[in-house]
Design a protein around this motif. Structure first.
Motif, PDB file in Angstrom:
ATOM      1  N   HIS A   7      -4.801   3.391  -7.777  1.00 41.07           N
ATOM      2  CA  HIS A   7      -4.310   4.552  -7.042  1.00 41.07           C
ATOM      3  C   HIS A   7      -2.855   4.300  -6.691  1.00 41.07           C
ATOM      4  O   HIS A   7      -2.540   3.337  -5.996  1.00 41.07           O
ATOM      5  N   GLY A   9       0.726   6.109  -5.141  1.00 43.51           N
ATOM      6  CA  GLY A   9       1.238   7.246  -4.399  1.00 43.51           C
ATOM      7  C   GLY A   9       0.470   7.570  -3.138  1.00 43.51           C
ATOM      8  O   GLY A   9      -0.209   6.727  -2.566  1.00 43.51           O
ATOM      9  N   ALA A  10       0.599   8.826  -2.735  1.00 40.46           N
ATOM     10  CA  ALA A  10       0.015   9.304  -1.477  1.00 40.46           C
ATOM     11  C   ALA A  10      -1.509   9.314  -1.530  1.00 40.46           C
ATOM     12  O   ALA A  10      -2.108   9.163  -2.590  1.00 40.46           O
ATOM     13  N   ASP A  11      -2.105   9.545  -0.365  1.00 45.14           N
ATOM     14  CA  ASP A  11      -3.565   9.438  -0.257  1.00 45.14           C
ATOM     15  C   ASP A  11      -4.342  10.651  -0.751  1.00 45.14           C
ATOM     16  O   ASP A  11      -5.555  10.714  -0.609  1.00 45.14           O
ATOM     17  N   THR A  12      -3.688  11.610  -1.384  1.00 45.85           N
ATOM     18  CA  THR A  12      -4.362  12.849  -1.770  1.00 45.85           C
ATOM     19  C   THR A  12      -5.470  12.659  -2.799  1.00 45.85           C
ATOM     20  O   THR A  12      -6.342  13.508  -2.891  1.00 45.85           O
ATOM     21  N   ASP A  32       0.397   1.974  -2.044  1.00 49.15           N
ATOM     22  CA  ASP A  32       1.068   2.557  -0.889  1.00 49.15           C
ATOM     23  C   ASP A  32       0.378   2.061   0.387  1.00 49.15           C
ATOM     24  O   ASP A  32      -0.829   2.246   0.546  1.00 49.15           O
ATOM     25  N   ASP A  34       0.365   3.153   3.472  1.00 45.98           N
ATOM     26  CA  ASP A  34      -0.281   4.211   4.258  1.00 45.98           C
ATOM     27  C   ASP A  34      -1.608   4.636   3.626  1.00 45.98           C
ATOM     28  O   ASP A  34      -2.598   4.862   4.321  1.00 45.98           O
ATOM     29  N   THR A  35      -1.618   4.728   2.306  1.00 41.23           N
ATOM     30  CA  THR A  35      -2.858   5.069   1.595  1.00 41.23           C
ATOM     31  C   THR A  35      -3.893   3.965   1.793  1.00 41.23           C
ATOM     32  O   THR A  35      -5.076   4.245   1.972  1.00 41.23           O
ATOM     33  N   THR A  38      -5.421   4.483   5.181  1.00 45.03           N
ATOM     34  CA  THR A  38      -6.322   5.641   5.134  1.00 45.03           C
ATOM     35  C   THR A  38      -7.628   5.264   4.444  1.00 45.03           C
ATOM     36  O   THR A  38      -8.717   5.619   4.906  1.00 45.03           O
TER      37      THR A  38
END
Length: 168
Positions: A7, A9-12, A32, A34-35, A38
């Motif tokens: 994964h 990038g962002a957590d989307t 990432d 932050d991801t 999360t």
């Protein structure tokens, strides 16, 4: 066979790729921070590994894994030829799409895929209609694995939502 989910990038995409990694009982590399946080909070059963993107090199991947699962739609197109050219190793790339657009507009410029997960007949029809199916070497119909995961973990997510609502 050694599998990894990656994964970037962002957590989307966590709600797709993270859930799949849990269900397959495989680790997932996250690039990432932050991801990563999360993932640790909302997907506690996920074997999540935080790595710097520079540490997730082609050499690292070829020496440790045979199958890579990702939600990055262009990774297969870019990486597959390099694995073979530079390391003479056949790596399988499985594309786990994020979502299933009812309009199919995101499928018109669909890159080539080694293996793609397809959620059901509607998605398969969209792939066919847009011509994207011809760019996929093979596919696996998975059904809505996210719904099954949610139902199996419903109490955790309900409690988490109640705590979030209470703190506002």
């Amino acid at each position: 066979m050694r599998l990894i989910a990656i994964h970037t990038g962002a957590d989307t995409n966590l709600d797709h790729l993270g859930v799949l990694a849990i269900l397959l009982d495989i680790p997932m590399i996250v690039t990432d921070p932050d991801t990563f946080q999360t993932a640790k909070r909302f997907y506690q059963k996920l074997k999540c590994i935080l790595k710097d993107p520079l540490d997730v090199s082609l050499q690292f991947l070829t020496s440790h894994y045979d199958v890579i699962i990702t939600s990055g739609r262009f990774l297969s197109d870019v990486m597959l030829p390099l694995f073979d050219l530079l390391f003479r190793k056949k790596i399988r790339m499985i594309y786990c799409p994020h979502g299933n657009s009812d309009k199919g507009h995101s499928l018109k410029d669909h890159p080539s895929q080694d293996v793609s997960l397809v959620y059901g007949q509607h998605m398969l029809d969209l792939l066919e209609k847009t011509g994207a199916l011809g760019k996929i070497s093979s596919y696996v119909v998975t059904g809505n694995f996210r719904a099954h995961f949610y139902l199996a973990n419903k109490s955790f997510y309900e409690i988490t939502c109640q705590k979030a609502e209470a703190s506002h």
